[in-house]
Design a protein around this motif. Structure first.
Motif, mmCIF file in Angstrom:
data_model
loop_
_atom_site.group_PDB
_atom_site.id
_atom_site.type_symbol
_atom_site.label_atom_id
_atom_site.label_comp_id
_atom_site.label_asym_id
_atom_site.label_seq_id
_atom_site.Cartn_x
_atom_site.Cartn_y
_atom_site.Cartn_z
ATOM 1 N N VAL A 161 -0.359 -3.482 -4.217
ATOM 2 C CA VAL A 161 -1.771 -3.800 -4.457
ATOM 3 C C VAL A 161 -2.585 -2.530 -4.650
ATOM 4 O O VAL A 161 -3.420 -2.453 -5.559
ATOM 5 C CB VAL A 161 -2.354 -4.626 -3.293
ATOM 6 C CG1 VAL A 161 -3.853 -4.855 -3.490
ATOM 7 C CG2 VAL A 161 -1.628 -5.954 -3.162
ATOM 8 N N SER A 162 -2.374 -1.531 -3.797
ATOM 9 C CA SER A 162 -3.158 -0.303 -3.882
ATOM 10 C C SER A 162 -2.254 0.920 -3.797
ATOM 11 O O SER A 162 -1.224 0.901 -3.108
ATOM 12 C CB SER A 162 -4.207 -0.252 -2.771
ATOM 13 O OG SER A 162 -3.595 -0.156 -1.504
ATOM 14 N N ASP A 209 -2.486 5.428 -3.752
ATOM 15 C CA ASP A 209 -3.268 6.657 -3.650
ATOM 16 C C ASP A 209 -2.332 7.800 -4.022
ATOM 17 O O ASP A 209 -1.493 8.211 -3.214
ATOM 18 C CB ASP A 209 -3.808 6.809 -2.223
ATOM 19 C CG ASP A 209 -4.734 8.006 -2.060
ATOM 20 O OD1 ASP A 209 -4.736 8.887 -2.940
ATOM 21 O OD2 ASP A 209 -5.445 8.064 -1.045
ATOM 22 N N LEU A 211 -5.679 -3.281 -13.082
ATOM 23 C CA LEU A 211 -6.473 -2.370 -12.265
ATOM 24 C C LEU A 211 -7.938 -2.793 -12.226
ATOM 25 O O LEU A 211 -8.583 -2.964 -13.255
ATOM 26 C CB LEU A 211 -6.364 -0.945 -12.806
ATOM 27 C CG LEU A 211 -6.946 0.156 -11.915
ATOM 28 C CD1 LEU A 211 -6.177 0.256 -10.610
ATOM 29 C CD2 LEU A 211 -6.946 1.504 -12.642
ATOM 30 N N GLU A 270 -10.101 -1.351 -9.391
ATOM 31 C CA GLU A 270 -10.830 -0.241 -8.789
ATOM 32 C C GLU A 270 -10.096 1.071 -9.060
ATOM 33 O O GLU A 270 -8.890 1.175 -8.834
ATOM 34 C CB GLU A 270 -10.965 -0.436 -7.274
ATOM 35 C CG GLU A 270 -11.747 -1.678 -6.887
ATOM 36 C CD GLU A 270 -11.895 -1.813 -5.376
ATOM 37 O OE1 GLU A 270 -11.444 -0.895 -4.654
ATOM 38 O OE2 GLU A 270 -12.451 -2.810 -4.925
ATOM 39 N N VAL A 310 -0.907 -2.191 -10.018
ATOM 40 C CA VAL A 310 -1.815 -2.097 -8.873
ATOM 41 C C VAL A 310 -3.219 -2.589 -9.246
ATOM 42 O O VAL A 310 -3.623 -2.550 -10.408
ATOM 43 C CB VAL A 310 -1.906 -0.651 -8.340
ATOM 44 C CG1 VAL A 310 -0.586 -0.198 -7.767
ATOM 45 C CG2 VAL A 310 -2.381 0.304 -9.432
ATOM 46 N N ARG A 311 -3.955 -3.031 -8.240
ATOM 47 C CA ARG A 311 -5.349 -3.438 -8.434
ATOM 48 C C ARG A 311 -6.320 -2.329 -8.020
ATOM 49 O O ARG A 311 -7.459 -2.298 -8.504
ATOM 50 C CB ARG A 311 -5.655 -4.707 -7.626
ATOM 51 C CG ARG A 311 -4.953 -5.946 -8.139
ATOM 52 C CD ARG A 311 -5.287 -7.166 -7.282
ATOM 53 N NE ARG A 311 -6.728 -7.402 -7.200
ATOM 54 C CZ ARG A 311 -7.439 -8.045 -8.119
ATOM 55 N NH1 ARG A 311 -6.837 -8.497 -9.213
ATOM 56 N NH2 ARG A 311 -8.730 -8.220 -7.948
ATOM 57 N N SER A 312 -5.880 -1.446 -7.115
ATOM 58 C CA SER A 312 -6.731 -0.348 -6.655
ATOM 59 C C SER A 312 -5.935 0.943 -6.744
ATOM 60 O O SER A 312 -4.798 1.016 -6.271
ATOM 61 C CB SER A 312 -7.194 -0.602 -5.213
ATOM 62 O OG SER A 312 -7.928 0.487 -4.719
ATOM 63 N N LEU A 313 -6.550 1.971 -7.351
ATOM 64 C CA LEU A 313 -5.847 3.238 -7.555
ATOM 65 C C LEU A 313 -6.772 4.409 -7.250
ATOM 66 O O LEU A 313 -7.899 4.469 -7.720
ATOM 67 C CB LEU A 313 -5.346 3.346 -8.996
ATOM 68 C CG LEU A 313 -4.648 4.649 -9.393
ATOM 69 C CD1 LEU A 313 -3.390 4.869 -8.566
ATOM 70 C CD2 LEU A 313 -4.306 4.640 -10.889
ATOM 71 N N LYS A 358 0.785 5.593 -0.494
ATOM 72 C CA LYS A 358 0.002 6.832 -0.604
ATOM 73 C C LYS A 358 0.960 8.007 -0.739
ATOM 74 O O LYS A 358 1.923 8.127 0.023
ATOM 75 C CB LYS A 358 -0.891 7.028 0.613
ATOM 76 C CG LYS A 358 -1.640 8.368 0.619
ATOM 77 C CD LYS A 358 -2.449 8.594 1.895
ATOM 78 C CE LYS A 358 -3.707 7.778 1.882
ATOM 79 N NZ LYS A 358 -4.624 8.174 3.006
ATOM 80 N N HIS A 369 0.847 -1.190 0.000
ATOM 81 C CA HIS A 369 0.000 0.000 0.000
ATOM 82 C C HIS A 369 0.889 1.248 0.000
ATOM 83 O O HIS A 369 1.741 1.415 0.874
ATOM 84 C CB HIS A 369 -0.918 0.014 1.220
ATOM 85 C CG HIS A 369 -1.752 -1.226 1.359
ATOM 86 N ND1 HIS A 369 -2.846 -1.482 0.558
ATOM 87 C CD2 HIS A 369 -1.636 -2.288 2.181
ATOM 88 C CE1 HIS A 369 -3.376 -2.638 0.897
ATOM 89 N NE2 HIS A 369 -2.654 -3.161 1.866
#
Length: 440
Positions: A265-266, A268, A320, A322, A295-298, A247, A245
């Motif tokens: 994985v994610s 921000d 991706l 989400e 990434v799978r979530s952005l 950010k 993760h």
């Protein structure tokens, strides 16, 4: 004397271990006040494994009904902390929170602060949260070699000069706020011997004296860099093979180098809007997206999307699932020739999409495959009852073959039109028979 009722357990009948556990949920000030109840309670608070001291001047002196803290109040607080630490008998301290925030010109003396931190370290503290305003202060050397620390949070507003012999064998979480880093070596030293470190938050810290903010760690799982300042000249270098993760919220810096991000994985990534050279920002900003392609979530800010959409070629996000673009009513964007619709063809596996309506510009006849076959959930924020917004929602309903839920978040000034929005959209034909519409 009142008689005890059968079947009723009075609090004084409970064993010390339970009473101490109860006291641990109270503030240290309240827990200490229980010492006057009886001889049984006199020393119980000294065994509580959590110490919490807070003195915060939240209002200016001219605020109606509020008085600025005077010197006697500050002195009383300092004496209270000293007394509690003097009588505290626990050598296995779980939590130590010290929050001492006063208006400019007032501060605690550095000798007291040094003594309090040392007292927590001597008691084998596991979770240390130190939030205090200083003019000048040097952290104890023992802090950087503490074997018991699991969580360290520092909010001190001072230059952090990290010694070379740092050693945090059990530290898992590090949160630094309002810290000024001394130089590049201080940054490297900080992460050099934290073998158990899993989560790092760098918040509102100054990179003024740092040319390369480098974080290299074999086991780090979560990293957040939020609202750093004096960073325009700085390179951000991250080498973290187990990072899942990430950010980053802040202005665009001079460069980004993200290595070994296969486990990510994610992410921000919210670049903050600046009235600068858009193309120069886009070159630096786009590089970070090219390095987190897996990434799978952005999450990205509207300005991040603007920077990304102005670059050629756009990076692809083959995994991706989400994508969220949060609405920011403060952020003013330049005109985007290509908005969200330019990015969607590069996200073939996208299933969940959230965005403010103004980032979706032209509605192309060449639809991205994800919108037709993959996207199941769409949320549109800042929605207005006007022709453009209604047209965008109709376009999605007409083409979203896999759509299961469409959520419309009405703009604040258009909330009273929710019923009219509902009447228009509920009556419009949908390509997906499973689609549910929610107007909020």
């Amino acid at each position: 004397m009142a008689k005890k009722l059968k079947g009723v357990v009075q609090i004084n009948d409970l064993p010390d271990s339970i009473l101490i556990h109860i006291l641990s949920f109270l503030s240290t000030k309240v827990a200490a006040q229980t010492s006057i109840l009886s001889s049984r309670w006199r020393n119980l608070f000294t065994l509580v494994p959590n110490l919490n001291f807070e003195l915060v001047e939240e209002y200016p002196s001219w605020w109606k009904g509020r008085k600025s803290l005077n010197s006697s109040t500050i002195k009383s607080f300092r004496c209270f902390v000293d007394r509690v630490l003097f009588f505290h008998d626990t050598i296995d301290l779980d939590n130590f929170l010290l929050k001492f925030r006063l208006k400019r010109g007032k501060t605690v003396d550095s000798s007291s602060a040094y003594r309090w931190i040392s007292g927590a370290l001597e008691r084998g503290v596991k979770h240390l949260d130190f939030n205090i305003s200083f003019d000048k202060f040097t952290l104890p050397d023992d802090l950087f070699t503490c074997r018991t620390l699991v969580t360290l949070k520092l909010d001190i507003g001072l230059v952090l000069n990290v010694p070379e012999d740092i050693h945090f064998p059990n530290l898992k979480t590090l949160h630094l706020k309002s810290v000024k880093f001394f130089d590049d070596n201080s940054v490297k030293s900080l992460f050099s011997d934290c073998c158990s470190l899993e989560g790092v938050v760098i918040e509102k810290c100054s990179f003024k004296y740092v040319q390369s903010f480098s974080i290299s760690h074999p086991w780090l799982k979560s990293l957040a860099i939020i609202h750093s300042c004096d960073s325009a000249h700085c390179w951000l270098v991250i080498d973290t093979p187990y990072l899942s993760h990430f950010k980053y919220i802040g202005h665009v810096v001079a460069g980004y180098s993200l290595k070994n991000q296969e486990s990510l994985v994610s992410a921000d990534i919210q670049f903050l809007f600046e009235d600068k050279d858009l193309q120069a920002d886009a070159r630096h900003a786009t590089s970070i997206f090219r390095q987190i392609y897996n990434v799978r979530s952005l999450v990205m800010s509207p300005y991040s999307l603007e920077l990304l959409s102005s670059s050629e070629p756009l990076p692809a996000f083959p995994t991706l699932v989400e994508l969220e673009i949060p609405y920011n009513k403060v952020e003013q964007l330049n005109s985007m020739d290509n908005g969200l619709e330019a990015l969607l063809p590069h996200c073939p596996e996208l299933q969940k999409l959230a965005f403010p309506q103004d980032v979706l510009n032209s509605l192309s006849e060449e639809l991205p495959s994800c919108l037709i076959c993959k996207v199941k959930v769409i949320e549109i924020s800042n929605f207005k009852y006007d022709q453009d917004c209604i047209r965008k929602a109709k376009f999605i309903l007409e083409n979203g073959g896999a759509l299961e839920k469409l959520t419309i978040l009405a703009s604040d000034v258009w909330r009273e039109y929710k019923l009219k929005i509902s009447q228009v959209l509920f009556a419009y034909p949908r390509k997906s028979k499973e689609c549910f519409i929610l107007i909020v």
